[in-house]
Write a protein that holds these residues in place. Sequence first.
Motif, PDB file in Angstrom:
ATOM      1  N   VAL A  31      -5.827  24.659   6.878  1.00  0.00           N
ATOM      2  CA  VAL A  31      -5.109  24.520   5.610  1.00  0.00           C
ATOM      3  C   VAL A  31      -3.917  23.582   5.795  1.00  0.00           C
ATOM      4  CG1 VAL A  31      -3.688  25.724   3.909  1.00  0.00           C
ATOM      5  CG2 VAL A  31      -5.855  26.720   4.655  1.00  0.00           C
ATOM      6  N   ARG A  32      -3.206  23.746   6.910  1.00  0.00           N
ATOM      7  CA  ARG A  32      -2.075  22.853   7.191  1.00  0.00           C
ATOM      8  C   ARG A  32      -2.557  21.421   7.412  1.00  0.00           C
ATOM      9  NH1 ARG A  32      -0.584  27.378  10.306  1.00  0.00           N
ATOM     10  NH2 ARG A  32      -1.268  26.353  12.236  1.00  0.00           N
ATOM     11  N   ARG A  33      -3.687  21.278   8.111  1.00  0.00           N
ATOM     12  CA  ARG A  33      -4.259  19.947   8.313  1.00  0.00           C
ATOM     13  C   ARG A  33      -4.679  19.326   6.988  1.00  0.00           C
ATOM     14  NH1 ARG A  33      -4.104  16.726  12.562  1.00  0.00           N
ATOM     15  NH2 ARG A  33      -6.269  16.116  12.313  1.00  0.00           N
ATOM     16  N   LEU A  34      -5.179  20.134   6.068  1.00  0.00           N
ATOM     17  CA  LEU A  34      -5.561  19.634   4.746  1.00  0.00           C
ATOM     18  C   LEU A  34      -4.348  19.081   4.017  1.00  0.00           C
ATOM     19  CD1 LEU A  34      -7.546  19.353   2.338  1.00  0.00           C
ATOM     20  CD2 LEU A  34      -6.962  21.717   1.730  1.00  0.00           C
ATOM     21  N   ASP A  35      -3.250  19.813   4.067  1.00  0.00           N
ATOM     22  CA  ASP A  35      -2.026  19.352   3.406  1.00  0.00           C
ATOM     23  C   ASP A  35      -1.546  18.050   4.029  1.00  0.00           C
ATOM     24  OD1 ASP A  35       0.277  19.916   1.555  1.00  0.00           O
ATOM     25  OD2 ASP A  35       1.366  19.891   3.452  1.00  0.00           O
ATOM     26  N   TRP A  36      -1.592  17.976   5.381  1.00  0.00           N
ATOM     27  CA  TRP A  36      -1.173  16.755   6.076  1.00  0.00           C
ATOM     28  C   TRP A  36      -2.083  15.590   5.712  1.00  0.00           C
ATOM     29  CZ3 TRP A  36      -4.323  14.249   9.694  1.00  0.00           C
ATOM     30  CH2 TRP A  36      -3.735  13.139  10.311  1.00  0.00           C
ATOM     31  N   LYS A  37      -3.399  15.802   5.692  1.00  0.00           N
ATOM     32  CA  LYS A  37      -4.337  14.713   5.424  1.00  0.00           C
ATOM     33  C   LYS A  37      -4.188  14.216   3.981  1.00  0.00           C
ATOM     34  CE  LYS A  37      -6.997  13.357   7.883  1.00  0.00           C
ATOM     35  NZ  LYS A  37      -8.387  13.668   8.172  1.00  0.00           N
ATOM     36  N   GLN A  38      -3.989  15.117   3.033  1.00  0.00           N
ATOM     37  CA  GLN A  38      -3.802  14.691   1.648  1.00  0.00           C
ATOM     38  C   GLN A  38      -2.521  13.873   1.505  1.00  0.00           C
ATOM     39  OE1 GLN A  38      -4.015  18.537  -0.314  1.00  0.00           O
ATOM     40  NE2 GLN A  38      -6.149  18.218  -0.901  1.00  0.00           N
ATOM     41  N   GLY A  39      -1.468  14.278   2.222  1.00  0.00           N
ATOM     42  CA  GLY A  39      -0.235  13.512   2.194  1.00  0.00           C
ATOM     43  C   GLY A  39      -0.414  12.142   2.809  1.00  0.00           C
ATOM     44  N   LEU A  40      -1.176  12.076   3.914  1.00  0.00           N
ATOM     45  CA  LEU A  40      -1.434  10.795   4.575  1.00  0.00           C
ATOM     46  C   LEU A  40      -2.206   9.865   3.650  1.00  0.00           C
ATOM     47  CD1 LEU A  40      -1.544   8.930   7.075  1.00  0.00           C
ATOM     48  CD2 LEU A  40      -3.644  10.140   7.742  1.00  0.00           C
ATOM     49  N   ILE A  41      -3.242  10.369   3.017  1.00  0.00           N
ATOM     50  CA  ILE A  41      -4.057   9.541   2.131  1.00  0.00           C
ATOM     51  C   ILE A  41      -3.210   9.007   0.975  1.00  0.00           C
ATOM     52  CG2 ILE A  41      -5.988   9.588   0.506  1.00  0.00           C
ATOM     53  CD1 ILE A  41      -7.347  11.584   2.382  1.00  0.00           C
ATOM     54  N   ALA A  42      -2.394   9.882   0.371  1.00  0.00           N
ATOM     55  CA  ALA A  42      -1.543   9.447  -0.734  1.00  0.00           C
ATOM     56  C   ALA A  42      -0.534   8.401  -0.267  1.00  0.00           C
ATOM     57  CB  ALA A  42      -0.821  10.658  -1.328  1.00  0.00           C
ATOM     58  N   GLN A  43       0.009   8.597   0.935  1.00  0.00           N
ATOM     59  CA  GLN A  43       0.988   7.655   1.470  1.00  0.00           C
ATOM     60  C   GLN A  43       0.363   6.294   1.719  1.00  0.00           C
ATOM     61  OE1 GLN A  43       2.194   7.852   5.712  1.00  0.00           O
ATOM     62  NE2 GLN A  43       4.267   8.191   4.942  1.00  0.00           N
ATOM     63  N   VAL A  44      -0.824   6.284   2.330  1.00  0.00           N
ATOM     64  CA  VAL A  44      -1.488   5.022   2.640  1.00  0.00           C
ATOM     65  C   VAL A  44      -1.862   4.291   1.365  1.00  0.00           C
ATOM     66  CG1 VAL A  44      -3.554   4.000   3.645  1.00  0.00           C
ATOM     67  CG2 VAL A  44      -2.312   5.774   4.887  1.00  0.00           C
ATOM     68  N   GLU A  45      -2.405   5.013   0.381  1.00  0.00           N
ATOM     69  CA  GLU A  45      -2.811   4.386  -0.875  1.00  0.00           C
ATOM     70  C   GLU A  45      -1.622   3.740  -1.577  1.00  0.00           C
ATOM     71  OE1 GLU A  45      -4.725   7.488  -3.019  1.00  0.00           O
ATOM     72  OE2 GLU A  45      -6.680   7.193  -2.049  1.00  0.00           O
ATOM     73  N   ALA A  46      -0.468   4.390  -1.501  1.00  0.00           N
ATOM     74  CA  ALA A  46       0.721   3.831  -2.150  1.00  0.00           C
ATOM     75  C   ALA A  46       1.315   2.688  -1.346  1.00  0.00           C
ATOM     76  CB  ALA A  46       1.764   4.931  -2.342  1.00  0.00           C
ATOM     77  N   ARG A  47       1.134   2.724  -0.016  1.00  0.00           N
ATOM     78  CA  ARG A  47       1.809   1.777   0.854  1.00  0.00           C
ATOM     79  C   ARG A  47       1.080   0.453   0.984  1.00  0.00           C
ATOM     80  NH1 ARG A  47       3.980   4.157   6.426  1.00  0.00           N
ATOM     81  NH2 ARG A  47       5.525   4.989   4.969  1.00  0.00           N
ATOM     82  N   VAL A  48      -0.260   0.478   1.077  1.00  0.00           N
ATOM     83  CA  VAL A  48      -0.992  -0.745   1.419  1.00  0.00           C
ATOM     84  C   VAL A  48      -0.899  -1.809   0.331  1.00  0.00           C
ATOM     85  CG1 VAL A  48      -2.604   0.428   2.957  1.00  0.00           C
ATOM     86  CG2 VAL A  48      -3.154   0.232   0.522  1.00  0.00           C
ATOM     87  N   ASN A  49      -0.575  -1.406  -0.881  1.00  0.00           N
ATOM     88  CA  ASN A  49      -0.494  -2.375  -1.981  1.00  0.00           C
ATOM     89  C   ASN A  49       0.937  -2.855  -2.241  1.00  0.00           C
ATOM     90  OD1 ASN A  49      -3.307  -2.296  -2.637  1.00  0.00           O
ATOM     91  ND2 ASN A  49      -2.984  -0.308  -3.615  1.00  0.00           N
ATOM     92  N   ALA A  50       1.868  -2.453  -1.393  1.00  0.00           N
ATOM     93  CA  ALA A  50       3.259  -2.882  -1.559  1.00  0.00           C
ATOM     94  C   ALA A  50       3.425  -4.316  -1.062  1.00  0.00           C
ATOM     95  CB  ALA A  50       4.190  -1.944  -0.796  1.00  0.00           C
ATOM     96  N   ASP A  51       4.533  -4.924  -1.434  1.00  0.00           N
ATOM     97  CA  ASP A  51       4.834  -6.274  -0.957  1.00  0.00           C
ATOM     98  C   ASP A  51       5.168  -6.222   0.536  1.00  0.00           C
ATOM     99  OD1 ASP A  51       4.505  -7.364  -3.487  1.00  0.00           O
ATOM    100  OD2 ASP A  51       6.615  -7.057  -4.025  1.00  0.00           O
ATOM    101  N   PRO A  52       4.727  -7.211   1.306  1.00  0.00           N
ATOM    102  CA  PRO A  52       5.013  -7.199   2.749  1.00  0.00           C
ATOM    103  C   PRO A  52       6.491  -7.387   3.042  1.00  0.00           C
ATOM    104  CG  PRO A  52       3.959  -9.266   2.104  1.00  0.00           C
ATOM    105  CD  PRO A  52       3.906  -8.366   0.908  1.00  0.00           C
ATOM    106  N   ILE A  53       6.929  -6.758   4.115  1.00  0.00           N
ATOM    107  CA  ILE A  53       8.301  -6.904   4.587  1.00  0.00           C
ATOM    108  C   ILE A  53       8.254  -7.605   5.946  1.00  0.00           C
ATOM    109  CG2 ILE A  53       9.045  -4.828   3.376  1.00  0.00           C
ATOM    110  CD1 ILE A  53       9.011  -3.347   6.050  1.00  0.00           C
ATOM    111  N   PRO A  54       9.360  -8.184   6.412  1.00  0.00           N
ATOM    112  CA  PRO A  54       9.356  -8.822   7.729  1.00  0.00           C
ATOM    113  C   PRO A  54       8.984  -7.832   8.829  1.00  0.00           C
ATOM    114  CG  PRO A  54      11.293  -9.478   6.479  1.00  0.00           C
ATOM    115  CD  PRO A  54      10.650  -8.370   5.708  1.00  0.00           C
ATOM    116  N   PHE A  55       8.199  -8.305   9.781  1.00  0.00           N
ATOM    117  CA  PHE A  55       7.796  -7.435  10.890  1.00  0.00           C
ATOM    118  C   PHE A  55       9.008  -6.885  11.626  1.00  0.00           C
ATOM    119  CE2 PHE A  55       6.833  -6.716  15.351  1.00  0.00           C
ATOM    120  CZ  PHE A  55       5.717  -5.893  15.277  1.00  0.00           C
TER     121      PHE A  55
END
Length: 247
Positions: A31-55
Amino acid sequence: MGAYRFQFRPVLSVVSVIALAILIALGSWQVRRLDWKQGLIAQVEARVNADPIPFAEAMRRAEAGENMEYTPVTISGRIDRDRAARVFGTYDGAPGVYLFSPVAGPSGEDVFVNEGFAPQTETGAVADLPDDEETTVTGLFRYAEQPAPPASWFQPEGKSADGLWFVRDPAMFAAETGASAAPYYIDRFAVDGRDWPIGGTTRLDFNNRHLEYALTWFGLAATLIGVWIAFSLKKRDEDSNLKSRVD
């Protein structure tokens, strides 16, 4: 229930309690892993489409403890393909190599760029790339690969006889040439007009079966309780028969 009576069985009860605690703990962990994985998926989906920042900014924030995985970043410099590392891998089921080429980082250390995948049938296309190229690289910020058990038990270390690496570790790539590298790399986006190596191969679909696993463990816990009850109930006529034989 009148035909049965409860008979406490100490050994069965102790074993059942221990097994029940383990099953509930495993279900709760999923159950804890489910919560973590859902948070990870939401974070990645929101992050990958953001504007790039300097490395350099992403690296600074990562070293300060912020999770920067999958953040779009950009870096400009000279790609030194003469010191590129080839990492064995697959893409769409085809075996081949991922080309990791260093770029001079903000502090002078190497920043390795995963330029993408080339199948075994197209390794010549990788060899035809220029040894040096001034360019701006845009891609996703990634951490050095650190396989965890049980996968690490079967993960080959170092390089194969034909010079292929098995783990995406920039520090190992750089050390081979006496250089140093940041513990991060960039998964480069696809480059227009270039067939191989093909960029934009970052896996962004994450397996999420933790709810299924949690229900399985909790279901086994419920089954165990049922088995314990069944073995703890005794028919009253068995007592009567036993008493008759004693008489």
